[in-house]
Design an enzyme around this catalytic site. Sequence first.
Site, mmCIF file in Angstrom:
data_model
loop_
_atom_site.group_PDB
_atom_site.id
_atom_site.type_symbol
_atom_site.label_atom_id
_atom_site.label_comp_id
_atom_site.label_asym_id
_atom_site.label_seq_id
_atom_site.Cartn_x
_atom_site.Cartn_y
_atom_site.Cartn_z
ATOM 1 N N GLU A 3 17.631 23.934 81.179
ATOM 2 C CA GLU A 3 17.140 22.541 81.194
ATOM 3 C C GLU A 3 15.627 22.508 81.488
ATOM 4 O OE1 GLU A 3 19.210 19.214 82.054
ATOM 5 O OE2 GLU A 3 21.207 20.058 81.775
ATOM 6 N N SER A 22 11.178 26.703 85.404
ATOM 7 C CA SER A 22 10.311 26.174 86.478
ATOM 8 C C SER A 22 8.886 25.972 85.973
ATOM 9 C CB SER A 22 10.309 27.140 87.669
ATOM 10 O OG SER A 22 11.558 27.092 88.318
ATOM 11 N N GLY A 38 24.709 40.377 105.609
ATOM 12 C CA GLY A 38 24.534 41.831 105.563
ATOM 13 C C GLY A 38 25.242 42.408 104.347
HETATM 14 P P1 TGC Z 1 6.865 14.895 74.257
HETATM 15 O O1 TGC Z 1 5.546 14.539 73.662
HETATM 16 O O2 TGC Z 1 6.989 14.951 75.722
HETATM 17 O O3 TGC Z 1 7.972 13.877 73.708
HETATM 18 C C1 TGC Z 1 8.303 13.858 72.337
HETATM 19 C C2 TGC Z 1 8.991 12.558 71.991
HETATM 20 O O4 TGC Z 1 10.113 12.365 72.878
HETATM 21 C C3 TGC Z 1 9.929 11.133 73.600
HETATM 22 N N1 TGC Z 1 10.430 11.294 74.969
HETATM 23 C C4 TGC Z 1 11.408 10.557 75.492
HETATM 24 N N2 TGC Z 1 12.133 9.554 74.968
HETATM 25 C C5 TGC Z 1 13.057 8.959 75.763
HETATM 26 N N3 TGC Z 1 13.264 9.353 77.057
HETATM 27 C C6 TGC Z 1 12.554 10.368 77.613
HETATM 28 N N4 TGC Z 1 12.774 10.754 78.875
HETATM 29 C C7 TGC Z 1 11.575 11.021 76.813
HETATM 30 N N5 TGC Z 1 10.707 12.041 77.027
HETATM 31 C C8 TGC Z 1 10.009 12.185 75.886
HETATM 32 C C9 TGC Z 1 8.445 10.883 73.599
HETATM 33 O O5 TGC Z 1 8.150 9.513 73.788
HETATM 34 C C10 TGC Z 1 8.064 11.366 72.209
HETATM 35 O O6 TGC Z 1 8.457 10.417 71.244
HETATM 36 P P2 TGC Z 1 7.346 9.674 70.302
HETATM 37 O O7 TGC Z 1 8.172 8.920 69.329
HETATM 38 O O8 TGC Z 1 6.597 8.798 71.267
HETATM 39 O O9 TGC Z 1 6.488 10.729 69.713
HETATM 40 O O10 TGC Z 1 7.309 16.258 73.585
HETATM 41 P P3 TGC Z 1 6.744 17.693 73.781
HETATM 42 O O11 TGC Z 1 6.994 18.452 72.532
HETATM 43 O O12 TGC Z 1 5.336 17.637 74.324
HETATM 44 O O13 TGC Z 1 7.729 18.214 74.924
HETATM 45 C C11 TGC Z 1 7.356 19.277 75.649
HETATM 46 C C12 TGC Z 1 8.450 19.679 76.626
HETATM 47 C C13 TGC Z 1 8.039 21.025 77.163
HETATM 48 C C14 TGC Z 1 8.519 18.660 77.751
HETATM 49 C C15 TGC Z 1 9.849 19.775 75.946
HETATM 50 O O14 TGC Z 1 9.765 20.553 74.822
HETATM 51 C C16 TGC Z 1 10.890 20.338 76.909
HETATM 52 O O15 TGC Z 1 11.480 19.601 77.699
HETATM 53 N N6 TGC Z 1 11.131 21.693 76.865
HETATM 54 C C17 TGC Z 1 12.169 22.309 77.663
HETATM 55 C C18 TGC Z 1 13.378 22.533 76.816
HETATM 56 C C19 TGC Z 1 14.646 22.293 77.569
HETATM 57 O O16 TGC Z 1 14.684 21.711 78.654
HETATM 58 N N7 TGC Z 1 15.763 22.705 76.998
HETATM 59 C C20 TGC Z 1 17.051 22.451 77.583
HETATM 60 C C21 TGC Z 1 18.175 22.816 76.677
HETATM 61 S S1 TGC Z 1 19.736 22.226 77.248
HETATM 62 C C22 TGC Z 1 20.157 23.183 78.549
HETATM 63 O O17 TGC Z 1 19.447 24.003 78.979
HETATM 64 C C23 TGC Z 1 21.502 22.912 79.149
HETATM 65 S S2 TGC Z 1 21.844 23.919 80.510
HETATM 66 C C24 TGC Z 1 23.438 23.566 80.984
HETATM 67 C C25 TGC Z 1 23.585 22.721 82.228
HETATM 68 O O18 TGC Z 1 22.795 21.830 82.468
HETATM 69 O O19 TGC Z 1 24.536 22.960 82.996
HETATM 70 P P1 FAD Z 2 11.294 31.066 76.627
HETATM 71 O O1 FAD Z 2 10.967 29.696 76.173
HETATM 72 O O2 FAD Z 2 11.104 32.174 75.648
HETATM 73 O O3 FAD Z 2 10.480 31.383 77.946
HETATM 74 C C1 FAD Z 2 10.257 32.715 78.431
HETATM 75 C C2 FAD Z 2 9.263 32.636 79.593
HETATM 76 O O4 FAD Z 2 8.022 32.078 79.139
HETATM 77 C C3 FAD Z 2 9.741 31.731 80.732
HETATM 78 O O5 FAD Z 2 9.336 32.262 81.960
HETATM 79 C C4 FAD Z 2 8.997 30.438 80.469
HETATM 80 O O6 FAD Z 2 8.826 29.649 81.644
HETATM 81 C C5 FAD Z 2 7.660 30.967 79.942
HETATM 82 N N1 FAD Z 2 6.962 29.976 79.117
HETATM 83 C C6 FAD Z 2 7.312 29.488 77.902
HETATM 84 N N2 FAD Z 2 6.408 28.594 77.463
HETATM 85 C C7 FAD Z 2 5.455 28.498 78.435
HETATM 86 C C8 FAD Z 2 4.264 27.733 78.594
HETATM 87 N N3 FAD Z 2 3.854 26.863 77.677
HETATM 88 N N4 FAD Z 2 3.540 27.903 79.723
HETATM 89 C C9 FAD Z 2 3.964 28.755 80.700
HETATM 90 N N5 FAD Z 2 5.083 29.522 80.611
HETATM 91 C C10 FAD Z 2 5.814 29.378 79.494
HETATM 92 N N6 FAD Z 2 20.366 25.326 75.704
HETATM 93 C C11 FAD Z 2 20.989 24.333 75.042
HETATM 94 O O7 FAD Z 2 20.442 23.773 74.093
HETATM 95 N N7 FAD Z 2 22.231 23.918 75.414
HETATM 96 C C12 FAD Z 2 22.903 24.480 76.431
HETATM 97 O O8 FAD Z 2 24.015 24.058 76.750
HETATM 98 C C13 FAD Z 2 22.281 25.544 77.141
HETATM 99 N N8 FAD Z 2 22.939 26.183 78.154
HETATM 100 C C14 FAD Z 2 22.412 27.321 78.683
HETATM 101 C C15 FAD Z 2 23.190 28.112 79.546
HETATM 102 C C16 FAD Z 2 22.685 29.308 80.018
HETATM 103 C C17 FAD Z 2 23.557 30.156 80.912
HETATM 104 C C18 FAD Z 2 21.382 29.724 79.680
HETATM 105 C C19 FAD Z 2 20.817 31.022 80.205
HETATM 106 C C20 FAD Z 2 20.610 28.942 78.863
HETATM 107 C C21 FAD Z 2 21.119 27.759 78.333
HETATM 108 N N9 FAD Z 2 20.384 26.995 77.407
HETATM 109 C C22 FAD Z 2 20.987 25.953 76.741
HETATM 110 C C23 FAD Z 2 19.059 27.433 76.976
HETATM 111 C C24 FAD Z 2 17.966 27.165 78.003
HETATM 112 O O9 FAD Z 2 17.654 25.798 78.052
HETATM 113 C C25 FAD Z 2 16.755 28.013 77.613
HETATM 114 O O10 FAD Z 2 17.111 29.362 77.911
HETATM 115 C C26 FAD Z 2 15.497 27.603 78.362
HETATM 116 O O11 FAD Z 2 15.060 26.331 77.927
HETATM 117 C C27 FAD Z 2 14.353 28.621 78.187
HETATM 118 O O12 FAD Z 2 14.187 29.001 76.852
HETATM 119 P P2 FAD Z 2 14.121 30.579 76.472
HETATM 120 O O13 FAD Z 2 15.283 31.224 77.114
HETATM 121 O O14 FAD Z 2 13.971 30.674 75.005
HETATM 122 O O15 FAD Z 2 12.818 31.112 77.200
#
Ligand code: TGC
Ligand code: FAD
Length: 383
Positions: free
Chosen positions: A363, A366, A339
């Site tokens: 990371e 969704s 509440g």
């Molecule tokens: P894609 O075609 O999927 O892959 C590109 C190249 O990477 C290789 N690869 C891997 N290699 C090893 N292990 C894996 N698990 C791998 N997955 C992919 C792949 O084989 C390829 O290499 P090559 O040599 O064969 O060409 O690449 P894409 O551009 O299509 O990827 C798309 C997508 C959307 C999956 C990628 O851009 C993505 O994951 N986007 C989300 C970004 C993201 O997660 N950012 C996180 C930032 S860090 C953070 O948020 C920390 S939060 C703090 C906390 O956790 O507490």
């Molecule tokens: P955008 O990519 O601009 O996305 C905006 C909206 O568009 C979202 O709803 C997304 O789902 C949607 N969208 C984008 N592309 C598509 C698509 N192709 N189809 C459908 N929907 C789509 N990053 C690091 O590198 N290191 C860190 O340690 C780290 N820590 C973080 C800690 C915090 C507290 C926060 C908030 C973020 C952190 N991040 C870090 C960054 C985080 O990984 C990004 O914020 C996240 O990957 C989303 O990127 P963006 O914020 O630019 O959103």
Amino acid sequence: MNLELSEEQTAVRRLAKDFVDREIAPNVVAWDRAEEVDRGIVKKLGEVGFLGLTIDEEYGGSGGDHFSYTLVTEELGRGDSSVRGIVSVSLGLVTKPIQQWANEEQKRHWIPRLTAGEALGCFGLTEPGHGSNPADLQTRAVRDGDDYVINGTKIFITNGTWADVVLLFARTNDTPGHKGISAFLVPTDTPGLTRNTIHGKLGLRGQTTAELVLEDVRVPASALMGPEGKGFSIAMSALAKGRMSVAAGCVGIAQAALDAAVGYAGEREQFGKSIASYQLVQELISDIAVDVDAARLLTWRVADLVDRGEDFATAASKAKLFASEAAVRAANNALQVFGGYGYIDEYPVGKLLRDARVMTLYEGTSQIQKLIIGRALTGVSAF
Ligand code: TGC
Ligand code: FAD
């Protein structure tokens, strides 16, 4: 999959529970209000071995399997997601990739300090214009003699203000897309690297999140980690395991929400009866309980696949997707049970909801997890 924990796993889970109850739980509200956890927690996490889980003992790690890692991560998430994130990033997104990809000299230089909690790591992938699609990142590292000179800006970097080293992703050649990206280990005291703390976060207030600005940052060529052009694969492989640890942290949030809701429902009376006796309150609680179990089982499944050396990346995306959405639902349901008191930070559920919300964003959002799962099932990339 064996759902029975081994003796070692039971012991490490107990250790984590005790650590959370002793070192974290009493401080959670104060840290949240102060917008900073006590930095001494990093050293304590090192001493108890949590910053060295799954890392080889020869480099100062505490060894162990990924299943134990998720058990500890869940407990830390139950206690405080800010602390959980410090570990997930420094250990999961920096130390583990160093162990997997770095050369011997880099491993010996960084891993013992990181596992001991004497140094902290951060992961520099996201840029202001490139979040979901980091393959387009624009930070550049240009070779100049025996050095690289790096220019660019990273945003939302967890641990950014405190970290001693950034695992930095930068473009080393003009090939469009991910093939031109390389990974570097950059000490954060390198001249030209400025860190700006980001204030006003909805949740995870105890963590430092920073913008990193790199202006003519000169590092020796020995700072390159792994082969040139392999940086994106290094980032993706780190994130696949990272998603498992976010999922485990979310299980911890949902469990904390369940514990709080059950406890409060048993104490609070309205209309002359315990609110636990009302069916609609029980519905809120049972919905949380189902989310806890489902999220935990999906997360354990990923850890089991990792430990058996099988493909786990899609399973990690499924677990991260479900567990993060479940944690938001669970915290929101728990807040409803409380509440009006749920809206006040003396009670735990408001913070759980604020902290849970970012789990569906970082990371990989969704939407991105759904597209990763969709691509794996259909073979068609819909990004
Ligand atoms: P894609 O075609 O999927 O892959 C590109 C190249 O990477 C290789 N690869 C891997 N290699 C090893 N292990 C894996 N698990 C791998 N997955 C992919 C792949 O084989 C390829 O290499 P090559 O040599 O064969 O060409 O690449 P894409 O551009 O299509 O990827 C798309 C997508 C959307 C999956 C990628 O851009 C993505 O994951 N986007 C989300 C970004 C993201 O997660 N950012 C996180 C930032 S860090 C953070 O948020 C920390 S939060 C703090 C906390 O956790 O507490
Ligand atoms: P955008 O990519 O601009 O996305 C905006 C909206 O568009 C979202 O709803 C997304 O789902 C949607 N969208 C984008 N592309 C598509 C698509 N192709 N189809 C459908 N929907 C789509 N990053 C690091 O590198 N290191 C860190 O340690 C780290 N820590 C973080 C800690 C915090 C507290 C926060 C908030 C973020 C952190 N991040 C870090 C960054 C985080 O990984 C990004 O914020 C996240 O990957 C989303 O990127 P963006 O914020 O630019 O959103």
